[in-house]
Design an enzyme around this catalytic site. Structure first.
Site, PDB file in Angstrom:
ATOM      1  N   ALA A  32      23.116  40.758  65.269  1.00 47.17           N
ATOM      2  CA  ALA A  32      22.025  39.695  64.961  1.00 47.17           C
ATOM      3  C   ALA A  32      20.839  41.011  65.784  1.00 47.17           C
ATOM      4  CB  ALA A  32      21.733  39.234  66.366  1.00 47.17           C
ATOM      5  N   GLY A  36      15.225  47.680  69.235  1.00 41.96           N
ATOM      6  CA  GLY A  36      16.099  48.026  70.049  1.00 41.96           C
ATOM      7  C   GLY A  36      17.251  48.291  69.390  1.00 41.96           C
ATOM      8  N   HIS A  37      18.230  47.637  68.993  1.00 45.36           N
ATOM      9  CA  HIS A  37      19.685  48.367  68.094  1.00 45.36           C
ATOM     10  C   HIS A  37      18.664  49.421  66.936  1.00 45.36           C
ATOM     11  CE1 HIS A  37      20.912  44.127  68.774  1.00 45.36           C
ATOM     12  NE2 HIS A  37      21.808  44.995  69.379  1.00 45.36           N
ATOM     13  N   LYS A 149      20.200  49.773  78.177  1.00 46.76           N
ATOM     14  CA  LYS A 149      20.086  47.716  78.331  1.00 46.76           C
ATOM     15  C   LYS A 149      20.977  46.901  79.397  1.00 46.76           C
ATOM     16  CE  LYS A 149      18.870  43.616  77.446  1.00 46.76           C
ATOM     17  NZ  LYS A 149      19.863  42.791  77.377  1.00 46.76           N
ATOM     18  N   SER A 186      19.329  40.269  71.688  1.00 41.56           N
ATOM     19  CA  SER A 186      19.685  39.327  70.775  1.00 41.56           C
ATOM     20  C   SER A 186      19.666  38.195  71.289  1.00 41.56           C
ATOM     21  CB  SER A 186      20.725  39.456  69.901  1.00 41.56           C
ATOM     22  OG  SER A 186      21.672  41.176  69.815  1.00 41.56           O
ATOM     23  N   ARG A 187      19.763  37.949  72.282  1.00 34.75           N
ATOM     24  CA  ARG A 187      19.437  36.956  73.447  1.00 34.75           C
ATOM     25  C   ARG A 187      17.905  36.146  73.400  1.00 34.75           C
ATOM     26  NH1 ARG A 187      23.576  38.525  76.767  1.00 34.75           N
ATOM     27  NH2 ARG A 187      25.901  36.965  76.417  1.00 34.75           N
TER      28      ARG A 187
HETATM   29  P1  AMP Z   1      24.545  44.623  71.355  1.00 32.97           P
HETATM   30  O1  AMP Z   1      24.525  44.228  70.285  1.00 32.97           O
HETATM   31  O2  AMP Z   1      23.573  43.578  72.522  1.00 32.97           O
HETATM   32  O3  AMP Z   1      26.057  44.610  71.672  1.00 32.97           O
HETATM   33  O4  AMP Z   1      24.089  45.818  72.145  1.00 32.97           O
HETATM   34  C1  AMP Z   1      24.367  46.858  71.138  1.00 32.97           C
HETATM   35  C2  AMP Z   1      24.101  48.482  71.581  1.00 32.97           C
HETATM   36  O5  AMP Z   1      22.540  48.315  71.361  1.00 32.97           O
HETATM   37  C3  AMP Z   1      24.368  48.325  72.750  1.00 32.97           C
HETATM   38  O6  AMP Z   1      24.435  49.594  73.502  1.00 32.97           O
HETATM   39  C4  AMP Z   1      23.755  47.989  73.563  1.00 32.97           C
HETATM   40  O7  AMP Z   1      22.294  48.222  75.629  1.00 32.97           O
HETATM   41  C5  AMP Z   1      21.682  48.491  72.983  1.00 32.97           C
HETATM   42  N1  AMP Z   1      20.677  47.550  72.968  1.00 32.97           N
HETATM   43  C6  AMP Z   1      20.980  46.505  72.916  1.00 32.97           C
HETATM   44  N2  AMP Z   1      19.419  45.489  73.060  1.00 32.97           N
HETATM   45  C7  AMP Z   1      18.576  47.623  73.137  1.00 32.97           C
HETATM   46  C8  AMP Z   1      17.732  47.794  73.730  1.00 32.97           C
HETATM   47  N3  AMP Z   1      16.988  46.805  74.158  1.00 32.97           N
HETATM   48  N4  AMP Z   1      17.277  48.612  74.609  1.00 32.97           N
HETATM   49  C9  AMP Z   1      17.819  49.901  74.331  1.00 32.97           C
HETATM   50  N5  AMP Z   1      19.675  49.625  73.873  1.00 32.97           N
HETATM   51  C10 AMP Z   1      19.599  47.896  73.871  1.00 32.97           C
END
Ligand code: AMP
Length: 284
Positions: A32, A36-37, A149, A186-187
């Site tokens: 998703a 940011g990703h 984050k 993603s939320r």
């Molecule tokens: P997730 O898919 O939410 O597990 O996130 C994957 C990676 O992206 C993790 O290392 C998160 O900390 C990083 N991440 C997600 N959202 C952000 C954001 N807004 N800014 C920086 N890193 C992010």
């Protein structure tokens, strides 16, 4: 861009590229994907010869089954974003591929996993540690990128990598926010229009906290004021607001190396954020 759905495909891709000495950067995600990703992926592409991204919604890090079921899944959009960002390979394993048997591994996270997110979501960080260790074994990266984050997650992964003696550089990436200051997540896709607008209040509170710190207020006064702001805002149901040391993640009254950490529900969606307390650059 190579798409690998099995461990053996992923392992053979990485061993092939490593034969000629390529440096492999890795960005683990749950898919998703948002800006940011993609910011992290583009940095990884700039800093490494090969960039591997994983898309895996890790069931064992969810302590709430409804949250797991509602987690957004957008694989085809994710793949086109990753292709455009210059990603070399994507790892998209099934749950059965990652967990052929019931997972029993328990990690000692040195107390970092017992506070804040760990206290509110029992088992969450053990699930994160298990999946990251497995992914590190499969992808065998030279560097792995984690967003600030999820600051507590970053601290835990750093601890685990050091504790296990893994030869991986953990690279932190600053929080990417939208134009209103809301940390991208993603939320956020689950928020209605009004809740989405109201959610930027989280960052406003963090800015007020930093302003109070710069005015010389002590930690307990700042914490009380910020909690009051959340409790007076009808959109929010506050889970925690803490001022904690950036290294130990323990509550602190010393503000020098401290961060604000917040988790709050808005419209039934749980959002987290954090900010370095004495960050003058963002005070304008
Ligand atoms: P997730 O898919 O939410 O597990 O996130 C994957 C990676 O992206 C993790 O290392 C998160 O900390 C990083 N991440 C997600 N959202 C952000 C954001 N807004 N800014 C920086 N890193 C992010």
């Amino acid at each position: 861009m190579k798409v690998c759905r099995t461990i053996s495909e992923m392992v053979s891709f990485v061993s092939d590229v490593k034969i000629n000495g390529s440096i492999v950067g890795f960005v683990p995600t749950m898919g998703a994907l948002h800006d940011g990703h993609i910011d992290i992926v583009k940095r990884c592409v700039r800093e490494n010869d090969i960039t591997v991204v994983s898309l895996f919604v890790n069931p064992i890090q969810f302590n709430n089954n409804e949250d797991l079921l509602k987690y957004p899944r957008t694989e085809s959009e994710d793949l086109s974003l990753l292709l455009n960002a210059g990603c070399s390979a994507v790892f998209i394993p099934s749950v059965e591929e990652m967990y052929p048997d019931e997972e029993t591994m328990i990690y000692d996270l040195g107390g970092l996993g017992d506070v804040m997110e760990g206290a509110c979501r029992p088992g969450h960080f053990n699930g994160v540690a298990v999946v990251c260790h497995k992914l590190f074994n499969i992808v065998d990266p030279d560097r792995a990128y984690f967003g600030e984050k999820d600051f507590q997650q970053l601290a835990i992964i750093r601890y685990m990598v050091k504790d296990l003696g893994l030869n991986i550089e953990i690279v932190p990436h600053p929080i990417v926010r939208n134009e209103s200051g809301l940390a991208m997540s993603s939320r956020n896709a689950r928020l209605g229009k009004l809740d989405l607008q109201a959610a930027s209040f989280i960052y406003q509170v963090l800015l007020v906290g930093s302003k109070l710190a710069n005015m010389g207020k002590v930690a307990s006064e700042i914490e009380d004021c910020c909690k009051d702001m959340f409790n007076l805002n009808p959109y929010f149901d506050l889970d925690y607001f803490e001022i904690a040391d950036s290294n130990t993640l323990k509550s602190t009254s010393t503000l020098d190396n401290a961060r604000f950490f917040v988790a709050a529900y808005i419209g039934g969606v749980r959002l987290i954020d954090n900010k370095y307390v004495m960050d003058r650059l963002q005070m304008q």
